[in-house]
Design a protein around this motif. Sequence first.
Motif, PDB file in Angstrom:
ATOM      1  N   ALA A   1      26.805  -1.465 -36.989  1.00 53.32           N
ATOM      2  CA  ALA A   1      28.010  -1.527 -36.141  1.00 53.32           C
ATOM      3  C   ALA A   1      28.518  -0.369 -35.403  1.00 53.32           C
ATOM      4  O   ALA A   1      29.055  -0.504 -34.498  1.00 53.32           O
ATOM      5  CB  ALA A   1      29.191  -1.968 -37.186  1.00 53.32           C
ATOM      6  N   ARG A   2      28.257   0.782 -35.949  1.00 52.76           N
ATOM      7  CA  ARG A   2      28.922   1.922 -35.535  1.00 52.76           C
ATOM      8  C   ARG A   2      28.236   2.823 -34.468  1.00 52.76           C
ATOM      9  O   ARG A   2      28.476   3.528 -33.606  1.00 52.76           O
ATOM     10  CB  ARG A   2      29.863   2.867 -36.615  1.00 52.76           C
ATOM     11  CG  ARG A   2      30.587   3.762 -36.133  1.00 52.76           C
ATOM     12  CD  ARG A   2      31.522   4.290 -37.335  1.00 52.76           C
ATOM     13  NE  ARG A   2      32.163   5.470 -36.817  1.00 52.76           N
ATOM     14  CZ  ARG A   2      31.843   6.903 -36.864  1.00 52.76           C
ATOM     15  NH1 ARG A   2      30.719   6.806 -37.074  1.00 52.76           N
ATOM     16  NH2 ARG A   2      32.771   7.741 -36.523  1.00 52.76           N
ATOM     17  N   GLY A   3      26.851   2.879 -34.703  1.00 51.66           N
ATOM     18  CA  GLY A   3      25.910   3.729 -33.766  1.00 51.66           C
ATOM     19  C   GLY A   3      25.588   5.100 -33.893  1.00 51.66           C
ATOM     20  O   GLY A   3      24.982   5.381 -32.943  1.00 51.66           O
ATOM     21  N   THR A   4      26.315   5.601 -34.815  1.00 49.49           N
ATOM     22  CA  THR A   4      26.162   7.141 -34.675  1.00 49.49           C
ATOM     23  C   THR A   4      24.899   7.289 -35.861  1.00 49.49           C
ATOM     24  O   THR A   4      25.111   8.412 -36.486  1.00 49.49           O
ATOM     25  CB  THR A   4      27.344   7.834 -35.025  1.00 49.49           C
ATOM     26  OG1 THR A   4      27.629   7.733 -36.100  1.00 49.49           O
ATOM     27  CG2 THR A   4      28.489   7.521 -33.869  1.00 49.49           C
TER      28      THR A   4
ATOM     29  N   GLN B   1      23.331  -7.781 -37.699  1.00 47.04           N
ATOM     30  CA  GLN B   1      23.970  -7.508 -36.258  1.00 47.04           C
ATOM     31  C   GLN B   1      24.398  -8.917 -35.610  1.00 47.04           C
ATOM     32  O   GLN B   1      25.470  -9.047 -35.214  1.00 47.04           O
ATOM     33  CB  GLN B   1      23.300  -6.617 -35.558  1.00 47.04           C
ATOM     34  CG  GLN B   1      22.762  -5.482 -35.887  1.00 47.04           C
ATOM     35  CD  GLN B   1      21.448  -5.264 -36.959  1.00 47.04           C
ATOM     36  OE1 GLN B   1      21.341  -6.053 -37.882  1.00 47.04           O
ATOM     37  NE2 GLN B   1      20.564  -4.329 -36.501  1.00 47.04           N
TER      38      GLN B   1
ATOM     39  N   GLU C   1      35.487  -4.001 -37.374  1.00 46.30           N
ATOM     40  CA  GLU C   1      36.075  -3.786 -35.820  1.00 46.30           C
ATOM     41  C   GLU C   1      34.832  -4.206 -34.932  1.00 46.30           C
ATOM     42  O   GLU C   1      35.333  -4.720 -33.592  1.00 46.30           O
ATOM     43  CB  GLU C   1      35.987  -2.249 -35.760  1.00 46.30           C
ATOM     44  CG  GLU C   1      37.023  -1.578 -36.355  1.00 46.30           C
ATOM     45  CD  GLU C   1      38.471  -2.125 -35.621  1.00 46.30           C
ATOM     46  OE1 GLU C   1      38.781  -1.513 -34.550  1.00 46.30           O
ATOM     47  OE2 GLU C   1      39.301  -2.591 -36.225  1.00 46.30           O
ATOM     48  N   ALA C   2      33.590  -4.436 -35.365  1.00 49.66           N
ATOM     49  CA  ALA C   2      32.718  -4.900 -34.588  1.00 49.66           C
ATOM     50  C   ALA C   2      32.883  -6.483 -34.334  1.00 49.66           C
ATOM     51  O   ALA C   2      31.967  -6.984 -33.535  1.00 49.66           O
ATOM     52  CB  ALA C   2      31.250  -4.486 -34.848  1.00 49.66           C
ATOM     53  N   GLY C   3      33.723  -7.070 -35.062  1.00 48.77           N
ATOM     54  CA  GLY C   3      33.904  -8.458 -34.751  1.00 48.77           C
ATOM     55  C   GLY C   3      33.524  -9.412 -35.922  1.00 48.77           C
ATOM     56  O   GLY C   3      33.721 -10.774 -35.778  1.00 48.77           O
TER      57      GLY C   3
ATOM     58  N   GLN D   1      27.884 -10.207 -34.513  1.00 47.77           N
ATOM     59  CA  GLN D   1      28.024 -10.507 -32.936  1.00 47.77           C
ATOM     60  C   GLN D   1      28.374 -12.017 -32.619  1.00 47.77           C
ATOM     61  O   GLN D   1      29.254 -12.275 -31.678  1.00 47.77           O
ATOM     62  CB  GLN D   1      26.479 -10.381 -32.484  1.00 47.77           C
ATOM     63  CG  GLN D   1      26.431 -10.075 -31.060  1.00 47.77           C
ATOM     64  CD  GLN D   1      24.835  -9.937 -30.668  1.00 47.77           C
ATOM     65  OE1 GLN D   1      24.371  -9.148 -31.187  1.00 47.77           O
ATOM     66  NE2 GLN D   1      24.506 -10.685 -29.694  1.00 47.77           N
TER      67      GLN D   1
END
Lengths: 555, 134, 318
Positions: A201-204, A439, A242-244, A443
């Motif tokens: 979800a966060r991508g780092t 994911q 937060e990503a939904g 989504q």
Amino acid sequence: MQESIKNRKTEWEESVLNKVLQKFPERKETFTTGSDKPVERLYLPQEESKGDYLEKLGFPGEYPYTRGVQPTMYRGRLWTMRQYAGFGTAEESNERYKYLLDQGQTGLSIAFDLPTQIGYDSDDPVSMGEVGKVGVAIDSLKDMEILFSGIPLDKVSTSMTINAPAAILLAMYIAVAEKQGVTRDRIRGTIQNDILKEYIARGTYIFPPAPSMRLINNTFEFCSKEVPKWNTISISGYHIREAGSTAVQEIAFTIADGIEYVRNAMSTGLDVDQFAGRLSFFFNAHNDLFEEAAKYRAARRIWARIMKEKFSARKEKSMMMRFHTQTAGSTLTAQQPDNNVIRVTIQTLAAVLGGTQSLHTNSKDEALALPTEDSVRVALRTQQIVAHESGAANTVDPLAGSYFVEQMTDEIEKEALEYIEKIEKMGGMVRAIEAGYVQKEIQDSAYRYQKAVEKGERIVVGVNKFTVEEEEPRGLLKVDPALRDVQIKKIEEIKDSRDGSKVEAALAALKRGAADESVNLMPLILDAVHAYATLGEITGVLREEFGEYRESIVL
Amino acid sequence: MERKTRIEIAKPGLDGHDRGAKYIARALKDAGYEVIYTGIRQTPESIVATAIQEDVDFVGLSLLSGAHNELFPRVVELLKTEGAEDIIVFGGGVIPEEDIEPLTKKGIQAIFRPGTPISAVIDFIESKKKTTAA
Amino acid sequence: MEIVKGIVAGNIRSIARAVSIVENNMEGKEELLDELHTHTGNAVVWGITGPPGAGKSTLADRLIQKERSEGKKVAVIAVDPSSPFTGGSLLGDRLRMQTHATDPGVFIRSMASRGHLGGISTAAFDAVKIFDAAGYDTIMVETIGVGQTEVEIIELSDIVMLVLVPGMGDEIQAMKAGVMEIGDIFVVNKSDREGAERLKAEVEYVLMISEKPKESPQKKICMTSARDNTGIDELHRILQTKHTEDLKSGFLEEKRKHRLNKELSNLFYLKTREFLEEQLSIGAQMDTWIEGIYKKEIKPYKFISEKMKELKKEYVKG
């Protein structure tokens, strides 16, 4: 449900309810929670609710910890009020931390900028525009020394939102503490260190799953021996939500992540009780007060049972789910930002009624920009008002026994377990992520939610209803774009003044260590940090050895 | 036959919050467009190269980290260098009101902020799209 | 044509525009393709197909890397399905190849599979010609291996890679009849997974019982893990060897002629149909005819045969 209550319910529906409904239909045909779970009109005692009280709820501070992880909860000590902060240079952030500590905050929470989170120095071309934006820029030990100057590290606990390069930032923190004369066994804090949710979800992320999991194991092992008061991971559902995601997905995927970490650590020969007590969690607090409170309770119960039954943990601490909470950034609106204070208040209550160990409250202007000092103060005051004026902290688990909340807790638990089982069947969380399954689930939830808002089926006050024409607030906090130049200059100075041969030797040793899976990299990283190798240099060596992860999503 | 409108949705910079970008991509697909999604951590260079190879009509940029003032105009600049200034650039994300005007002046033709209904984005695209008939 | 000069000179913008022209069947398409024709025939075309999630795009990404290391220019056409309801599409395959986006020797183009007059296979093949004329040495066409259109696209390739992954044992049974036949190289991807060896054995078995005793080239099997970049060297070697062999044996020429045959037949069919529709004003009169047939006033075969007679009277003279 007891027979008599059941009969009375039917009677009541026929004689009272139906008449009312005919005359005054309800506002909506169906009611749902913030996560789209159906909500019934009325909850009544459940059939077996009395018999299994001890098994399902028990006492606070006792297995399965549904009612909380401490026997006295906030009657003993309030939760830690910990505001996530950091921006610009280490100097600026240092000032903000000192201000927050003066205002009565009890712990620090460090936000790093994106280049730091992804292991790039400020002078890397990809860092353009990002230096100091969402957090403080840290390029070397030098920045870290400035960041904590004048803050005694034996007195505060520090939480660092850092994942892929968590081992490096922890090494820097240890180095700063030791320079202050604080030995590593006395420092307290948390590194987020949760790479799985970065993929989700966060991508780092930086490295692929296998070497990332190794780095995590290395920190587990190192800390269990040398930094015993350090929380080595904060398994985070916050960003998943937060990503939904829904509330159920939030705890299900987070716990599935937790299972993967535990299994992975155990596979390297660590004993479960050696590290499990230092695992902590991090959840989101949304607006649906009761669903959220139930969510935390369900999560504690699930985790306790998994640790005991699946992993045969023996120590009580290994079974306790301790968690930090942050109010939901995604619920903040750019429209009528004052309304956000009220949202944050509800979310604070949800976290407290759910038994959180620490809390960050968002500032009202965060949908627009970085928060100003004034709005950060209001956010902190919100916690203080709930703590000292609302009475919510005066008894343990105040919502227990609410027919609604108990049933909601059971339902969330059941649905979360179904997800967890499905992921286990897929071969665990890493597999599920690589297949894009998690994911995609998130989504889809996010898409459903947004569609409902667009259609007006879900009301967001000030956005799709009760709107006004308004002037945008000015005077928002801005990070100076010239900041990157400041950081670049600092890097140049460091590179000029440090002993180059020492850096080279340390990096070469790290590279050799990285190639050998049996080596714990923490001591090697510490050496490199002490030699003032930059974050980008250290990560660079590991990138060469480990490769880089590529996004895996299903559209 | 009308030429299909093609839209690139990209995330410049380093932030990984792709909820908004994915939503827009999917909603535009549902509205009947061809959407090319490039994922996170794109550089202005890769976004522009993609736009040209894919022969898109629009580039939509999503960014939440606050680096928009640096990265959005850079995309417009590079498109110009490549002789592709006819490709329309729009953006979205956490962007303060006061940044909108300077960004518009630099050639970003629309900025959509949190809470904007998708219909606003579609209206924008419909009003700007080429109507080259086959 | 100005655009042709651009394409032959390798101008990216011209190439991109030209692909849009063939994709949308825009004016000037036929002239464009005719002008390009003499410049084609130099590129090697690889088809990559397989079920969703098999790792086709990641594999393509790795193969781009290999080809680039040898200095070759590579184009990729990534075909994704579009929504049958809205006609829209979300094309995300290039996401996995995006590290090559700024490499001037790599051109990646996404295509949606529906909404093309004349079919996607025509559009994809026309795009192949454009890249060929533009000097790309290797052109990869990637598509999900389900359905007739995808099979058609893949048939356009010189070499077809069928990508399979462990954990879909049942599917292979279903696939063996159709898609298995079009594969030249069977790539067992995600070879680190449980079941990879078994899958390989299964493929071997299916090939053994289905292989025609003709002198057509041997089908190959290769184990890879595109994610971990293992087995790619071998796959690349197989691709190169096969190309050399097919060139020598004449199989490549045969295949390409077969392709031209298909293309030309297709064109004849299309053009004839267009012509007929125009001559018989099918569009305008269809409703009346249907009404007649529905009400049993017209007998369908008698009707058609009369119509054909009319046509023949008009055009078949002497």
